[in-house]
Design a protein around this motif. Sequence first.
Motif, mmCIF file in Angstrom:
data_model
loop_
_atom_site.group_PDB
_atom_site.id
_atom_site.type_symbol
_atom_site.label_atom_id
_atom_site.label_comp_id
_atom_site.label_asym_id
_atom_site.label_seq_id
_atom_site.Cartn_x
_atom_site.Cartn_y
_atom_site.Cartn_z
ATOM 1 N N SER A 292 -14.573 -3.245 1.931
ATOM 2 C CA SER A 292 -14.491 -4.409 2.953
ATOM 3 C C SER A 292 -15.926 -4.594 3.467
ATOM 4 N N GLY A 293 -16.601 -3.541 3.360
ATOM 5 C CA GLY A 293 -18.043 -3.809 3.927
ATOM 6 C C GLY A 293 -18.839 -4.583 2.986
ATOM 7 N N ASP A 294 -18.628 -4.309 1.778
ATOM 8 C CA ASP A 294 -19.380 -4.989 0.808
ATOM 9 C C ASP A 294 -19.107 -6.209 0.616
ATOM 10 N N THR A 295 -17.585 -6.739 0.645
ATOM 11 C CA THR A 295 -17.174 -8.066 0.471
ATOM 12 C C THR A 295 -17.285 -9.104 1.833
ATOM 13 N N TYR A 296 -16.899 -8.569 2.973
ATOM 14 C CA TYR A 296 -16.983 -9.095 4.185
ATOM 15 C C TYR A 296 -17.870 -8.925 5.019
ATOM 16 N N GLY A 297 -18.987 -7.948 4.814
ATOM 17 C CA GLY A 297 -20.050 -7.922 5.649
ATOM 18 C C GLY A 297 -20.164 -6.464 6.255
ATOM 19 N N ASP B 6 -20.543 -4.964 8.754
ATOM 20 C CA ASP B 6 -19.784 -4.649 10.187
ATOM 21 C C ASP B 6 -18.558 -4.144 9.930
ATOM 22 N N HIS B 7 -18.063 -4.395 8.733
ATOM 23 C CA HIS B 7 -16.552 -4.524 8.528
ATOM 24 C C HIS B 7 -16.217 -3.114 7.831
ATOM 25 N N ARG B 8 -17.241 -2.201 7.840
ATOM 26 C CA ARG B 8 -16.898 -0.661 7.779
ATOM 27 C C ARG B 8 -16.298 -0.148 9.310
ATOM 28 N N GLU B 9 -16.659 -0.704 10.178
ATOM 29 C CA GLU B 9 -16.203 -0.165 11.489
ATOM 30 C C GLU B 9 -14.794 -0.385 11.624
ATOM 31 N N PRO B 10 -14.072 0.742 12.058
ATOM 32 C CA PRO B 10 -12.618 0.361 11.878
ATOM 33 C C PRO B 10 -11.957 -0.509 12.544
ATOM 34 N N SER B 11 -12.358 -0.683 13.729
ATOM 35 C CA SER B 11 -11.904 -2.158 14.714
ATOM 36 C C SER B 11 -11.843 -3.273 13.566
ATOM 37 N N ILE B 12 -12.829 -3.664 13.179
ATOM 38 C CA ILE B 12 -13.248 -4.801 12.556
ATOM 39 C C ILE B 12 -12.526 -4.818 11.150
ATOM 40 N N CYS B 13 -12.797 -3.942 10.503
ATOM 41 C CA CYS B 13 -12.110 -3.821 9.086
ATOM 42 C C CYS B 13 -10.529 -3.843 9.349
ATOM 43 N N GLY B 14 -10.065 -3.271 10.471
ATOM 44 C CA GLY B 14 -8.651 -3.272 10.469
ATOM 45 C C GLY B 14 -8.085 -4.622 10.937
ATOM 46 N N LYS B 15 -8.932 -5.316 11.802
ATOM 47 C CA LYS B 15 -8.451 -6.741 12.195
ATOM 48 C C LYS B 15 -8.706 -7.702 10.873
ATOM 49 N N LYS B 16 -9.633 -7.400 9.804
ATOM 50 C CA LYS B 16 -9.663 -8.185 8.853
ATOM 51 C C LYS B 16 -8.448 -8.108 8.259
ATOM 52 N N TRP B 17 -8.088 -6.711 7.752
ATOM 53 C CA TRP B 17 -6.925 -6.494 6.871
ATOM 54 C C TRP B 17 -5.440 -6.947 7.309
ATOM 55 N N VAL B 18 -5.182 -7.091 8.761
ATOM 56 C CA VAL B 18 -4.130 -7.720 9.358
ATOM 57 C C VAL B 18 -4.287 -9.202 9.183
ATOM 58 N N GLU B 19 -5.596 -9.671 9.465
ATOM 59 C CA GLU B 19 -5.505 -11.204 8.884
ATOM 60 C C GLU B 19 -5.220 -11.669 7.784
ATOM 61 N N ASP C 71 -8.445 -9.366 -2.207
ATOM 62 C CA ASP C 71 -9.080 -10.011 -1.309
ATOM 63 C C ASP C 71 -10.323 -9.217 -0.689
ATOM 64 N N ALA C 72 -10.122 -7.925 -0.650
ATOM 65 C CA ALA C 72 -11.273 -6.863 -0.289
ATOM 66 C C ALA C 72 -12.238 -6.699 -1.605
ATOM 67 N N MET C 73 -11.919 -6.947 -2.914
ATOM 68 C CA MET C 73 -13.019 -6.970 -3.944
ATOM 69 C C MET C 73 -13.449 -8.105 -4.127
ATOM 70 N N GLY C 74 -12.795 -9.233 -3.644
ATOM 71 C CA GLY C 74 -13.321 -10.720 -3.831
ATOM 72 C C GLY C 74 -12.584 -11.674 -4.417
ATOM 73 N N ASP D 123 -12.702 5.622 -5.056
ATOM 74 C CA ASP D 123 -11.364 5.563 -5.165
ATOM 75 C C ASP D 123 -10.808 4.928 -3.977
ATOM 76 N N THR D 124 -9.582 4.167 -4.367
ATOM 77 C CA THR D 124 -9.248 3.239 -3.549
ATOM 78 C C THR D 124 -7.787 3.148 -3.410
ATOM 79 N N THR D 125 -7.083 3.615 -2.141
ATOM 80 C CA THR D 125 -5.538 3.379 -2.227
ATOM 81 C C THR D 125 -5.143 2.644 -0.971
ATOM 82 N N ILE D 126 -3.950 1.990 -1.118
ATOM 83 C CA ILE D 126 -3.623 1.148 -0.190
ATOM 84 C C ILE D 126 -2.142 1.419 -0.142
ATOM 85 N N VAL D 127 -1.567 1.543 1.188
ATOM 86 C CA VAL D 127 -0.142 1.666 1.102
ATOM 87 C C VAL D 127 0.298 0.868 2.426
ATOM 88 N N VAL D 128 0.995 -0.133 2.151
ATOM 89 C CA VAL D 128 1.377 -1.185 3.276
ATOM 90 C C VAL D 128 3.016 -1.154 3.328
#
Length: 394
Positions: free
Chosen positions: A323-328, A330-343, A361-364, A386-391
């Motif tokens: 998220s930091g690499d792709t979105y910027g 500041d998206h390593r900040e929990p509240s910012i990257c969390g908002k982006k994931w929900v968006e 989306d996070a990879m580009g 290593d990247t794991t996502i559970v939704v």
Amino acid sequence: MADKKFTADGAPYTVLPEAVLAAELARHANPQSFASTDVVSIQPCPIPDERTQDRYRVAEWDLPGGRWRFQAVCDGHAGHETVDHVVAILPGALEAALAAHLAKGPYTPSDVSDVLRATIAGVDGKIAQDLLDLFPGGVDAIARLSDNDITSIINDGGVNSAKVLRCMRGSTVLVSLISPTLDVWVASLGDCQAVLGVKQASGEWDATVLSTNHNGTDASEVARIRGEHPGEDECVLSDRVLGAIAVTRAVGDFLFKLPAIYTTRIFMNSSPGFQFARKIADFLGRNLTPPYMSAQADVQHVHVQGGSEAFLVLASDGLVDLSGDTYGNDHREPSICGKKWVEVLGRKERSGNAALYLLRDAMGQAEDPVSALLTVEGVDGRWMDDTTIVVTHL
């Protein structure tokens, strides 16, 4: 013909057309669906020693009062032994403890929080006790033993070896519980991240971070450790515990929880040992009044209104890095990257496996950067965390 390009470091990679790229990403990420939960887990580096140390578990438990949902993401470090043990032991231990508590009758949210904290700490405590039981005389007994005596105990290639290695490695823990009434608890230990997305009547999505970031860049964590070790200026050094490890809470990692003699006499005589044994000496002199790392999880609880469109995301810190690499940055900040994931997950056009959709989306979205992550050649070690996502859809 596929287009060949080079990374900034000069490593070649192949730009894949979209259809091939999507298939290759799915092959690496191995998307899975379990009832209401979608999962991906990826480490594209093909070197066997660099295989992913992320683990996840998803389950549904029929307990007194109804069916509960359980999800966990654990990010191992320094090896696989501790994270493998945690995902093997923790779900059953938590299910049994929760069932016993619910059988007593009415409960409060804080009761479930207490069960989560106690169970996670109990798994860590048992790992330590298994080692301590090998040397019942403690520090004094260890000091009297020869190296041959110690190695004969710990390097049996079986049960004792496993007990030692579980202490030498470590794992973060991120666990969520969802009750039949849509109460949600998240217990966090380390730097994995959880965010809840809830759609409002207006159509807007609210994002709530339900995890705590336990690492040496967090001011409250640094203050806690310094408060527990007054006068030890190097208990946190360069944003790391004892100048050595980024996370401040985890299961395992008993180099930072036990007196230094356990490292010098036991862990350093273990076979297999540490991957970077020479670095151990750099921080051992700072280990004066352990423990410096904690296994006490932070737990947050929220209630989701029935009928709401909502989902819960659990992710290892690899998604934070992407998220930091792709979105910027500041998206390593929990509240910012969390908002982006929900968006991202709240988009009307989203389809298919939700975790895979978020990963892509996070990879580009462009073919070039994603192709570079999946097809780069000639790199000696991992180039992506290593990247794991559970939704989980509530």
